[in-house]
Design an enzyme around this catalytic site. Structure first.
Site, PDB file in Angstrom:
ATOM      1  N   HIS A  40       1.284  -0.935  -0.263  1.00 48.76           N
ATOM      2  CA  HIS A  40       0.419   0.266  -0.108  1.00 48.76           C
ATOM      3  C   HIS A  40       0.701   1.065   0.042  1.00 48.76           C
ATOM      4  O   HIS A  40       0.990   2.114   0.864  1.00 48.76           O
ATOM      5  CB  HIS A  40      -1.043  -0.020   1.258  1.00 48.76           C
ATOM      6  CG  HIS A  40      -2.095  -0.561   0.925  1.00 48.76           C
ATOM      7  ND1 HIS A  40      -3.258  -1.280   2.624  1.00 48.76           N
ATOM      8  CD2 HIS A  40      -2.858  -1.845   0.190  1.00 48.76           C
ATOM      9  CE1 HIS A  40      -3.569  -2.439   1.446  1.00 48.76           C
ATOM     10  NE2 HIS A  40      -3.900  -2.489   0.426  1.00 48.76           N
TER      11      HIS A  40
ATOM     12  N   HIS B  52     -12.387  -8.999  -5.570  1.00 49.73           N
ATOM     13  CA  HIS B  52     -11.555  -7.278  -5.402  1.00 49.73           C
ATOM     14  C   HIS B  52     -10.929  -6.744  -6.620  1.00 49.73           C
ATOM     15  O   HIS B  52     -10.103  -7.786  -7.364  1.00 49.73           O
ATOM     16  CB  HIS B  52     -11.073  -8.343  -3.591  1.00 49.73           C
ATOM     17  CG  HIS B  52     -10.739  -6.375  -3.524  1.00 49.73           C
ATOM     18  ND1 HIS B  52     -10.587  -5.502  -3.780  1.00 49.73           N
ATOM     19  CD2 HIS B  52      -9.062  -6.713  -2.899  1.00 49.73           C
ATOM     20  CE1 HIS B  52     -10.349  -4.547  -3.126  1.00 49.73           C
ATOM     21  NE2 HIS B  52      -9.248  -5.309  -2.378  1.00 49.73           N
TER      22      HIS B  52
ATOM     23  N   GLU C 220      -8.512  -4.975  -6.398  1.00 44.50           N
ATOM     24  CA  GLU C 220      -7.204  -3.875  -5.932  1.00 44.50           C
ATOM     25  C   GLU C 220      -6.188  -4.539  -6.874  1.00 44.50           C
ATOM     26  O   GLU C 220      -6.252  -5.928  -7.130  1.00 44.50           O
ATOM     27  CB  GLU C 220      -6.981  -3.890  -4.125  1.00 44.50           C
ATOM     28  CG  GLU C 220      -5.693  -3.305  -4.363  1.00 44.50           C
ATOM     29  CD  GLU C 220      -5.597  -2.738  -2.548  1.00 44.50           C
ATOM     30  OE1 GLU C 220      -6.654  -3.086  -1.989  1.00 44.50           O
ATOM     31  OE2 GLU C 220      -4.769  -2.147  -2.283  1.00 44.50           O
TER      32      GLU C 220
ATOM     33  N   ASP D 273      -3.472  -5.969  -7.086  1.00 41.37           N
ATOM     34  CA  ASP D 273      -2.722  -7.165  -6.012  1.00 41.37           C
ATOM     35  C   ASP D 273      -3.914  -9.011  -6.394  1.00 41.37           C
ATOM     36  O   ASP D 273      -2.428  -9.749  -6.500  1.00 41.37           O
ATOM     37  CB  ASP D 273      -2.080  -7.506  -4.404  1.00 41.37           C
ATOM     38  CG  ASP D 273      -3.112  -6.966  -3.364  1.00 41.37           C
ATOM     39  OD1 ASP D 273      -3.853  -5.957  -3.783  1.00 41.37           O
ATOM     40  OD2 ASP D 273      -3.556  -7.266  -2.325  1.00 41.37           O
TER      41      ASP D 273
ATOM     42  N   HIS E  48     -11.950  -5.202   2.240  1.00 39.38           N
ATOM     43  CA  HIS E  48     -12.302  -3.957   2.598  1.00 39.38           C
ATOM     44  C   HIS E  48     -12.243  -2.542   1.965  1.00 39.38           C
ATOM     45  O   HIS E  48     -11.721  -1.265   2.212  1.00 39.38           O
ATOM     46  CB  HIS E  48     -10.513  -3.311   3.665  1.00 39.38           C
ATOM     47  CG  HIS E  48      -9.291  -3.378   2.420  1.00 39.38           C
ATOM     48  ND1 HIS E  48      -8.787  -2.239   1.900  1.00 39.38           N
ATOM     49  CD2 HIS E  48      -9.007  -4.002   1.065  1.00 39.38           C
ATOM     50  CE1 HIS E  48      -7.676  -2.738   1.098  1.00 39.38           C
ATOM     51  NE2 HIS E  48      -7.791  -3.972   1.226  1.00 39.38           N
TER      52      HIS E  48
ATOM     53  N   ASP F 166      -9.242 -10.542   0.899  1.00 40.93           N
ATOM     54  CA  ASP F 166      -7.913 -10.029   1.823  1.00 40.93           C
ATOM     55  C   ASP F 166      -8.488 -10.142   3.706  1.00 40.93           C
ATOM     56  O   ASP F 166      -7.846 -10.454   4.533  1.00 40.93           O
ATOM     57  CB  ASP F 166      -8.071  -8.237   1.856  1.00 40.93           C
ATOM     58  CG  ASP F 166      -7.386  -8.326   0.773  1.00 40.93           C
ATOM     59  OD1 ASP F 166      -6.115  -8.624   0.231  1.00 40.93           O
ATOM     60  OD2 ASP F 166      -7.303  -6.622   0.312  1.00 40.93           O
TER      61      ASP F 166
ATOM     62  N   TYR G  81      -2.106  -7.459   9.567  1.00 48.50           N
ATOM     63  CA  TYR G  81      -3.027  -7.132   8.850  1.00 48.50           C
ATOM     64  C   TYR G  81      -3.864  -6.358   9.190  1.00 48.50           C
ATOM     65  O   TYR G  81      -4.910  -5.381   8.418  1.00 48.50           O
ATOM     66  CB  TYR G  81      -3.532  -8.267   8.398  1.00 48.50           C
ATOM     67  CG  TYR G  81      -3.331  -8.680   6.884  1.00 48.50           C
ATOM     68  CD1 TYR G  81      -2.797  -8.456   5.870  1.00 48.50           C
ATOM     69  CD2 TYR G  81      -4.715  -8.424   6.632  1.00 48.50           C
ATOM     70  CE1 TYR G  81      -3.457  -8.623   4.541  1.00 48.50           C
ATOM     71  CE2 TYR G  81      -5.255  -8.192   5.328  1.00 48.50           C
ATOM     72  CZ  TYR G  81      -4.683  -8.600   4.436  1.00 48.50           C
ATOM     73  OH  TYR G  81      -5.158  -8.433   3.097  1.00 48.50           O
TER      74      TYR G  81
HETATM   75 FE1  FEO Z   1      -7.000  -4.857  -1.395  1.00 51.95          FE
HETATM   76 FE2  FEO Z   1      -4.885  -7.636  -1.358  1.00 51.95          FE
HETATM   77  O1  FEO Z   1      -5.288  -6.640  -1.352  1.00 51.95           O
END
Ligand code: FEO
Length: 396
Positions: A23, A79, A81, A83, A146, A165, A193
């Protein structure tokens, strides 16, 4: 070697041994991470999530050992994002007929990241199902766990929850299951985390766990998108409930940043007072201490004291960044206070107090400031405050 998570469900992700920040630079991943993707083999073949940019070929190679990657029927993106979605274009190029399955917000995320690629996108919501043959993919929206687009995939026939996540840890190891590594290590990384990613959404964490319990879903395995798979799901569910409800120990975290050492003297006097009351305390200097580790340590501590000397009539910059981070993370059930030394005047302490308040920390009122350097009487005052603060922490 193939890694079976459940009957006909395989881990096909990637291990990122090298990554040390996540991040941006907000989160240090001292032990690397994994990007977990899961292949479900049935009459139809589904891939649940992909991996970060740069790891797509590693994932496709793993898939190729189990099944023909060109024949993937469904690609579920829990998700958007990067990654987890970074390798979607490579998968869709390999299997252009695959239906891309995501939430409504997920569709928006993917379209904005990747543009109009002509992909066949199926939008799903809670309760929707896709039958693969013997197995079914059932979807549960999990907004803000998230991101707004986040969702979980559940496979009832093998009691497997793939929550992306949620329940993850940034931990690269040769092992794939939480019960195969040291318990303190995996729970410590799960706590870090939670504190750095999920803490602001604690009320939603509780709601989602209760909702899933109400659904009566049998869950034998939780396989998140980072780190290790939980074959004892109660272990991580109970930890999440404790963290989300603000469960904490009578412990104090003291964090400070000093220019010429005076604020350090105050911090040490506070620590001395806290110790005299028999309360456990951790002391961290910024910027040499890692911010995301300090946040992790705070997760289960009841008290926080923050200190800074003065720069441009305000707190030092690393303390400003720490408190800004804390404000966004919204820790639950903490008491705290601000301290520091100053030269000719300062707004540092009121500003630190304001940030603590905005973070939801209940302030203990006290004058904890010294001009230039604390004298003997002032140091005695800080020791006494440390004792008093420790007693308050014990009483909560
Ligand atoms: Fe919200 Fe592991 O990405």
């Amino acid at each position: 070697m193939e890694i079976k998570i459940a009957e006909d469900v395989y881990w096909v992700g990637a291990i990122d041994w090298d990554v040390r920040t996540f991040h941006g630079y907000t989160y240090t991943t001292h032990r690397g991470t994994t990007y977990n993707a899961y292949l479900v083999l049935d009459e139809k073949v589904a891939l649940v999530d992909t991996v970060n940019v740069g790891f797509g070929q590693e994932m496709l190679k793993r898939i190729g050992k189990l099944s023909d990657p060109t024949q993937i029927d469904y690609l579920v993106a829990n998700h958007g994002e990067m990654d987890h979605s970074g390798a979607i274009p490579e998968v869709m190029k390999t299997a252009p007929q695959a239906k891309l399955v995501c939430s409504k917000k997920g569709e928006q995320t993917l379209r904005q990241y990747f543009g109009d690629q002509g992909w066949d996108i199926t939008v799903v919501g809670t309760g929707d199902e896709i039958k693969l043959g013997q197995k079914t993919l059932r979807f549960i929206e999990a907004p803000m766990l998230h991101w707004p687009d986040s969702m979980f995939t559940y496979i009832p026939q093998v009691a497997l929850l793939l929550p992306n996540d949620a329940f993850g840890q940034h931990l690269a190891t040769s092992q794939r299951f939480a019960d195969e590594v040291d318990e303190c290590l995996v729970l410590g990384e799960a706590a870090k985390y939670y504190a750095n990613i999920l803490w602001p959404f604690s009320s939603l964490v509780i709601k989602k766990i209760k909702e899933i319990e109400r659904m009566g879903l049998e869950i034998a395995t939780i396989a998140p998108s980072h780190g290790l798979t939980w074959r004892n799901p109660r272990q991580i569910i109970e930890a999440y409930l404790r963290w989300a409800q603000g469960g904490a120990e009578p412990r104090v975290v003291v964090v400070y940043e000093t220019m010429w050492g005076s604020t350090r003297h105050i911090a040490h006097a506070l620590v001395e007072g806290i110790q005299q009351e028999g309360v456990e305390v951790s002391l961290y200097a910024l910027p040499t201490s890692d911010r995301s580790d300090v946040i992790a340590d705070l997760l289960e501590a009841r008290g926080i004291l923050v200190g800074s000397s003065v720069h441009n009539n305000d707190m030092l910059l690393n303390m400003a960044a720490f408190l800004e981070d804390l404000k966004g993370l919204k820790p639950i059930g903490k008491i705290g206070a601000a301290f520091g030394s100053y030269g000719w005047g300062s707004r540092a302490i009121p500003h630190m107090e304001e940030k603590l308040r905005q973070a939801g920390v209940e302030l203990v009122e006290a004058d904890l400031s010294s001009q230039f350097a604390p004298d003997e009487d002032e140091l005695e005052h800080y020791i006494e405050f440390g004792q008093d603060f420790a007693r308050k922490v014990k009483e909560r």
